[in-house]
Write a protein that holds these residues in place. Structure first.
Motif, PDB file in Angstrom:
ATOM      1  N   ASN A 352      -1.230   2.635 -11.471  1.00 57.15           N
ATOM      2  CA  ASN A 352      -2.463   1.845 -11.434  1.00 57.15           C
ATOM      3  C   ASN A 352      -3.335   2.343 -10.293  1.00 57.15           C
ATOM      4  OD1 ASN A 352      -4.445  -0.064 -11.760  1.00 57.15           O
ATOM      5  ND2 ASN A 352      -3.015  -1.766 -12.061  1.00 57.15           N
ATOM      6  N   GLU A 355      -6.455   0.488  -8.638  1.00 56.53           N
ATOM      7  CA  GLU A 355      -6.272  -0.465  -7.544  1.00 56.53           C
ATOM      8  C   GLU A 355      -6.383   0.219  -6.181  1.00 56.53           C
ATOM      9  OE1 GLU A 355      -2.971  -3.454  -9.635  1.00 56.53           O
ATOM     10  OE2 GLU A 355      -2.455  -2.204  -7.910  1.00 56.53           O
ATOM     11  N   ASP A 369      -5.279  -5.311  -1.581  1.00 58.45           N
ATOM     12  CA  ASP A 369      -5.196  -6.717  -1.971  1.00 58.45           C
ATOM     13  C   ASP A 369      -3.743  -7.100  -2.240  1.00 58.45           C
ATOM     14  OD1 ASP A 369      -5.252  -9.107  -3.874  1.00 58.45           O
ATOM     15  OD2 ASP A 369      -7.377  -8.902  -3.353  1.00 58.45           O
ATOM     16  N   ALA A 370      -3.379  -8.297  -1.811  1.00 60.50           N
ATOM     17  CA  ALA A 370      -2.009  -8.766  -2.019  1.00 60.50           C
ATOM     18  C   ALA A 370      -1.652  -8.852  -3.500  1.00 60.50           C
ATOM     19  CB  ALA A 370      -1.814 -10.126  -1.361  1.00 60.50           C
ATOM     20  N   LYS A 371      -2.673  -8.947  -4.358  1.00 63.21           N
ATOM     21  CA  LYS A 371      -2.424  -9.022  -5.800  1.00 63.21           C
ATOM     22  C   LYS A 371      -2.223  -7.647  -6.430  1.00 63.21           C
ATOM     23  CE  LYS A 371      -5.106 -13.301  -6.385  1.00 63.21           C
ATOM     24  NZ  LYS A 371      -6.278 -13.926  -7.058  1.00 63.21           N
ATOM     25  N   SER A 372      -2.415  -6.595  -5.648  1.00 62.19           N
ATOM     26  CA  SER A 372      -2.231  -5.238  -6.168  1.00 62.19           C
ATOM     27  C   SER A 372      -0.808  -5.057  -6.669  1.00 62.19           C
ATOM     28  CB  SER A 372      -2.529  -4.214  -5.072  1.00 62.19           C
ATOM     29  OG  SER A 372      -1.975  -2.954  -5.381  1.00 62.19           O
ATOM     30  N   THR A 373      -0.661  -4.614  -7.909  1.00 55.68           N
ATOM     31  CA  THR A 373       0.686  -4.417  -8.462  1.00 55.68           C
ATOM     32  C   THR A 373       1.418  -3.280  -7.764  1.00 55.68           C
ATOM     33  OG1 THR A 373      -0.206  -2.969 -10.204  1.00 55.68           O
ATOM     34  CG2 THR A 373       0.025  -5.317 -10.724  1.00 55.68           C
ATOM     35  N   LYS A 375       0.991  -2.410  -4.505  1.00 52.12           N
ATOM     36  CA  LYS A 375       1.446  -2.942  -3.223  1.00 52.12           C
ATOM     37  C   LYS A 375       2.639  -3.860  -3.412  1.00 52.12           C
ATOM     38  CE  LYS A 375       0.007  -5.685   0.784  1.00 52.12           C
ATOM     39  NZ  LYS A 375      -1.126  -6.288   1.524  1.00 52.12           N
ATOM     40  N   GLN A 376       2.582  -4.722  -4.407  1.00 49.80           N
ATOM     41  CA  GLN A 376       3.697  -5.636  -4.652  1.00 49.80           C
ATOM     42  C   GLN A 376       4.989  -4.868  -4.919  1.00 49.80           C
ATOM     43  OE1 GLN A 376       2.413  -8.190  -7.829  1.00 49.80           O
ATOM     44  NE2 GLN A 376       1.064  -9.422  -6.524  1.00 49.80           N
TER      45      GLN A 376
END
Length: 419
Positions: A352, A355, A369-373, A375-376
């Motif tokens: 992705n 992002e 962003d904390a919602k980034s897949t 990063k998660q």
């Protein structure tokens, strides 16, 4: 002040002769001997956990100690407990072994059969060296404990597979969880960590290469403190300076960092030189990042086989991380594991790039962003590696696997026992 001497001798007869002579030395305070390598490192770690001042000044290692060979044991002690002087007792005091012992970190060598005069002279010299080192280490305010943090190296199967982003996010996750963390750019000719984090800093890992005893003050001068709290030891701005960082210098640098930080994450890049090889060899966990395509997976296989041939790292002690993974790709993690012969991390990183592009172009990947897949996934990988500090509740419930089951991630025990 008496000199504390810890004998490490596996042979019963040798124990008696060595301890008898040590007890006769002036101002000597022999400690109860340990009988094998595991007991020695465990004893030193227990003492260092209290204070560096509780460590013996001198450790005497007999050539027949086991199960770890004497030279390997000396290197382990020298790296983890830099304020302890080691003397090797051997029946082969020739120049070849003497040079090897010095290269592995010994401060002296004594020949068998033991001579009182020779032993007394060596112990006195090594004890004086140890006292000087402790005074030097203490001069910067912080004192190395020698207990040792967790070292993780991140390499790429080839260029462009996401090794640097993986290293950066693993370090950010560890720091955010409350662990003191340093991120090291050991991609000496082409390191990009400074660009990823929008940092300009003139000091680099090359500035530590010529320093034999890296004190806390010297280390602090070379490390940049990022806004996130993360400590950074960057690659030199001039790529040719990377040649100054030899494998021996790399060992000293990693040892100093391990003694200062709870987590040390090292980006080794895709081209492994002598310094990177030394870091991989020393690491508790070595990650090799690949993308699920034929060229990258073949590169990962070549790297794993080369590390094994050169005795840098065994295949089963290397963990492959699959980046840019999709369910529809023909090459899935199970096939990569079969091809490379290594464990594959249970956490895969999704494809992705949209992002990431803005943060990468701006040099602000720490602001993903904390919602980034992506990063998660990378922060989940940090959890799989047990780089993040687990909540207390997890320990009460038995959820923390850091000291035992590590899932699919291959950790190599030291001898004491991304987008």
């Amino acid at each position: 002040m008496p000199t504390r001497i810890l004998p490490a001798v596996g042979d019963a007869d040798a124990v008696r002769s060595i301890t008898t002579l040590l007890s006769q030395l002036p101002d000597a305070e022999p400690v109860a001997p340990v009988v094998d390598s595991t007991q020695l490192v465990d004893t030193l770690a227990r003492l260092a956990a209290e204070s560096v001042d509780d460590l013996p000044e001198v450790v005497v290692v007999h050539e027949r100690i086991g199960p770890v060979p004497a030279l390997e044991l000396i290197r382990e002690v020298a790296l983890r407990f830099p304020a302890v002087g080691v003397i090797l007792v051997t029946s082969d005091p020739g120049p070849g072994l003497f040079q090897a012992a010095m290269d592995y970190g010994a401060r002296g060598l004594v020949a068998l059969p033991l001579s009182y005069e020779e032993l007394a002279s060596r112990v006195q010299a090594v004890a004086q060296w140890s006292v000087g080192v402790r005074r030097h280490l203490g001069s910067g305010g912080d004192v190395f404990t020698g207990v040792g943090g967790t070292v993780v190296t991140v390499g790429g199967a080839k260029g462009g597979v996401g090794a640097t982003l993986t290293a950066v996010q693993l370090a950010l996750a560890a720091q955010a969880s409350g662990r003191s963390t340093v991120l090291v750019d050991m991609d000496l000719q082409a390191g990009d960590i400074a660009s990823y984090l929008d940092v300009q800093f003139r000091r680099s890992v090359a500035d530590l290469a010529a320093i034999n005893d890296i004190s806390p003050r010297v280390l602090a001068d070379a490390v940049f403190r990022h806004d996130t709290g993360l400590a950074l030891l960057l690659a030199p701005g001039e790529g040719e300076r990377g040649e100054e960082v030899t494998d021996r210098a790399a060992r000293q640098i990693v040892s100093a960092l391990r003694s200062r930080y709870e987590v040390v994450v090292i980006d080794c890049g895709a081209q492994l030189g002598g310094a990177g090889a030394a870091a991989v060899e020393m690491a508790d966990a070595a990650l090799l990042v690949t993308t699920p395509d034929v060229v990258a997976v073949r590169g990962a296989k070549r790297a794993v086989r080369m590390w094994d041939r050169l005795q840098i790292r065994k295949a089963e002690e290397t963990t492959v991380v699959v980046n840019r993974h999709t369910r529809g790709t023909e090459i899935q993690p199970a096939l990569i594991q079969k091809i490379t012969g290594t464990p594959v991390a249970g956490t895969t990183v999704p494809a992705n790039f949209k992002e990431l592009q803005g943060a990468v172009d701006a040099g602000r990947v720490h602001e993903l962003d904390a919602k980034s897949t992506v990063k998660q996934a990378l922060w989940a990988l940090a959890g799989e590696l047990r780089l993040v500090k687990a909540p207390e509740a997890d320990h009460r419930k038995g959820g923390g696997r850091f000291r035992g089951d590590r899932g699919s991630v291959s950790f190599r025990r030291r001898k004491d026992g991304g987008g």
